[in-house]
Design an enzyme around this catalytic site. Sequence first.
Site, PDB file in Angstrom:
ATOM      1  N   GLU A  69       0.715  -1.238   0.049  1.00  0.00           N
ATOM      2  CA  GLU A  69      -0.061  -0.137  -0.197  1.00  0.00           C
ATOM      3  C   GLU A  69       0.907   1.319  -0.238  1.00  0.00           C
ATOM      4  O   GLU A  69       1.903   1.298   0.676  1.00  0.00           O
ATOM      5  CB  GLU A  69      -0.691  -0.167   1.098  1.00  0.00           C
ATOM      6  CG  GLU A  69      -2.028   0.317   1.126  1.00  0.00           C
ATOM      7  CD  GLU A  69      -3.099  -0.450   0.272  1.00  0.00           C
ATOM      8  OE1 GLU A  69      -3.266  -0.218  -1.139  1.00  0.00           O
ATOM      9  OE2 GLU A  69      -3.711  -1.172   0.550  1.00  0.00           O
TER      10      GLU A  69
ATOM     11  N   THR B 234       2.906   2.144  -2.169  1.00  0.00           N
ATOM     12  CA  THR B 234       3.846   1.806  -2.870  1.00  0.00           C
ATOM     13  C   THR B 234       4.129   2.279  -4.434  1.00  0.00           C
ATOM     14  O   THR B 234       4.915   2.395  -4.890  1.00  0.00           O
ATOM     15  CB  THR B 234       4.504   0.445  -2.684  1.00  0.00           C
ATOM     16  OG1 THR B 234       3.176  -0.297  -2.837  1.00  0.00           O
ATOM     17  CG2 THR B 234       4.786   0.061  -1.113  1.00  0.00           C
ATOM     18  N   ASP B 235       2.773   2.309  -4.876  1.00  0.00           N
ATOM     19  CA  ASP B 235       2.757   2.472  -6.290  1.00  0.00           C
ATOM     20  C   ASP B 235       3.410   3.577  -7.018  1.00  0.00           C
ATOM     21  O   ASP B 235       4.567   3.820  -7.678  1.00  0.00           O
ATOM     22  CB  ASP B 235       1.379   2.103  -6.863  1.00  0.00           C
ATOM     23  CG  ASP B 235       0.313   3.255  -6.448  1.00  0.00           C
ATOM     24  OD1 ASP B 235       0.599   3.969  -5.578  1.00  0.00           O
ATOM     25  OD2 ASP B 235      -0.846   3.189  -7.069  1.00  0.00           O
TER      26      ASP B 235
ATOM     27  N   GLY C 175     -15.686   5.501  -2.659  1.00  0.00           N
ATOM     28  CA  GLY C 175     -15.029   6.098  -1.580  1.00  0.00           C
ATOM     29  C   GLY C 175     -14.555   4.952  -0.576  1.00  0.00           C
ATOM     30  O   GLY C 175     -14.353   5.128   0.605  1.00  0.00           O
ATOM     31  N   SER C 176     -14.871   3.579  -0.927  1.00  0.00           N
ATOM     32  CA  SER C 176     -14.619   2.530  -0.127  1.00  0.00           C
ATOM     33  C   SER C 176     -13.456   1.861  -0.144  1.00  0.00           C
ATOM     34  O   SER C 176     -13.013   0.975   0.889  1.00  0.00           O
ATOM     35  CB  SER C 176     -15.792   1.585  -0.317  1.00  0.00           C
ATOM     36  OG  SER C 176     -15.463   0.905  -1.628  1.00  0.00           O
TER      37      SER C 176
ATOM     38  N   LEU D 259     -12.250   0.218  -2.393  1.00  0.00           N
ATOM     39  CA  LEU D 259     -12.301  -1.018  -3.191  1.00  0.00           C
ATOM     40  C   LEU D 259     -12.030  -0.560  -4.600  1.00  0.00           C
ATOM     41  O   LEU D 259     -12.282  -1.232  -5.574  1.00  0.00           O
ATOM     42  CB  LEU D 259     -13.460  -1.839  -3.007  1.00  0.00           C
ATOM     43  CG  LEU D 259     -13.726  -2.455  -1.424  1.00  0.00           C
ATOM     44  CD1 LEU D 259     -14.858  -3.157  -1.454  1.00  0.00           C
ATOM     45  CD2 LEU D 259     -12.291  -3.231  -1.019  1.00  0.00           C
ATOM     46  N   SER D 260     -11.685   0.543  -4.937  1.00  0.00           N
ATOM     47  CA  SER D 260     -11.409   1.042  -6.427  1.00  0.00           C
ATOM     48  C   SER D 260     -12.651   1.363  -6.925  1.00  0.00           C
ATOM     49  O   SER D 260     -12.506   0.797  -8.216  1.00  0.00           O
ATOM     50  CB  SER D 260     -10.598   0.005  -6.926  1.00  0.00           C
ATOM     51  OG  SER D 260      -9.409   0.512  -7.165  1.00  0.00           O
TER      52      SER D 260
ATOM     53  N   GLU E 190      -7.875  10.181 -13.387  1.00  0.00           N
ATOM     54  CA  GLU E 190      -7.832  10.524 -12.036  1.00  0.00           C
ATOM     55  C   GLU E 190      -7.026  11.662 -11.597  1.00  0.00           C
ATOM     56  O   GLU E 190      -7.516  12.562 -10.847  1.00  0.00           O
ATOM     57  CB  GLU E 190      -7.434   9.195 -11.295  1.00  0.00           C
ATOM     58  CG  GLU E 190      -7.778   9.248  -9.879  1.00  0.00           C
ATOM     59  CD  GLU E 190      -8.469   7.935  -9.643  1.00  0.00           C
ATOM     60  OE1 GLU E 190      -8.785   7.519  -8.508  1.00  0.00           O
ATOM     61  OE2 GLU E 190      -8.886   7.294 -10.677  1.00  0.00           O
TER      62      GLU E 190
ATOM     63  N   ASP F  41      -4.578   0.678  -9.116  1.00  0.00           N
ATOM     64  CA  ASP F  41      -6.079   0.177  -9.139  1.00  0.00           C
ATOM     65  C   ASP F  41      -6.319  -0.124 -10.716  1.00  0.00           C
ATOM     66  O   ASP F  41      -6.993  -1.078 -10.879  1.00  0.00           O
ATOM     67  CB  ASP F  41      -7.006   1.531  -8.588  1.00  0.00           C
ATOM     68  CG  ASP F  41      -6.683   1.956  -7.145  1.00  0.00           C
ATOM     69  OD1 ASP F  41      -5.743   1.181  -6.558  1.00  0.00           O
ATOM     70  OD2 ASP F  41      -6.951   2.918  -6.956  1.00  0.00           O
TER      71      ASP F  41
END
Length: 347
Positions: free
Chosen positions: A17, A19-20, A107-108, A110-111, A146, A158
């Site tokens: 997380e 890290t991308d 906004g959860s 989970l993308s 985005e 994502d």
Amino acid sequence: MTRISAFGPGRVNLIGEHTDYNGGLSLPFSIEDGVMVTATAIAGDRIEAIAYDIDDGAQDAFPMAHPPRDGDDGWRAFVRGVVAELTAAGHTLVPARLEIAGTLAQGSGLSSSAALEVALALALLGLAGETEPDRLALARLCSKVENDWVGAQTGLLDQTASLLGSDGNALRIDFATMATTSVRLDLGEWRLATVDSGETHSLAASGYNQRRSECDEAAWRLDVHRLSDATAEQVATLPDLLRRRAEHVLSENARVDEMVAALRARDPEEVGRLLDASHASLRDCYDASTKAVERTVRRCLDAGAVGARMVGGGFGGHVLALFPPEMRLPKGAYEVAPSPGASLVEE
Ligand code: GLA
């Protein structure tokens, strides 16, 4: 082609997380839930869109050649951005009516955003006869939407997970090279489940962009191109806050490959330990947790999970936990498993 549908799945990031955007490693998988876009060719020169679940049937319409930029950062910005960026990248689109329906809460963590961008892009290209676009190029394009249209300085995690995910596998992504490897995710009767913390986030408005600029500053001070290129010795020289951010990135990269090894060894206890270690690092070094997320992690562990951590950008959203066989999942927990990546859907 006069009508085509495309499905963009959401994703759960098993580990790796924040890290991308630091040129590091992640290990996400695409899930069953996502967004479906049906595109129908229409006469004229406009794009029309209607958003069912995500905005109660609200609509948008704009000239295909000039999608407006009026500061909207909701679903309309995604539609306009995808149309504009596909056109700018040289794709010839056709005027269309886009029907958007989804099963992912926005906004959860989970993308939901990537699921929407990916489904829109595949449907628009499919309608124009491009049924097998370059998926990595498309992930970059959706990420640009985005960044430039929605204002969230997110990385490529994502979109890559949604577009390149596959049934039964997690996807190891090396963001320095964009090399991807499928890793079988089969823990037998052990179950991965997500639990909503009840706190939604907007990446554009949360601490996400700030974390990203802190990492950029750390990389700049250490004179490395990507923070993931820094050594532990270099990181130790940074001022406290930047040092903690960088320590998270380095240790999280290492945990991704430890997770790959744990999956290959089919060792659920080790998977649980790594989930806990990732969460502790995100909370203590990255300061990306909240009270609601902490309560949710605790609830999972109290219910018998062997490990639990926040997923996605943090600052709210979902928690991912691993439960032993036959253990009852806590209220509101929802089992997740690696499912097929984005695709065109036969009608
Ligand atoms: C969000 C972003 C991703 C990634 C994660 C954190 O999901 O969209 O690019 O940075 O947060 O790992």
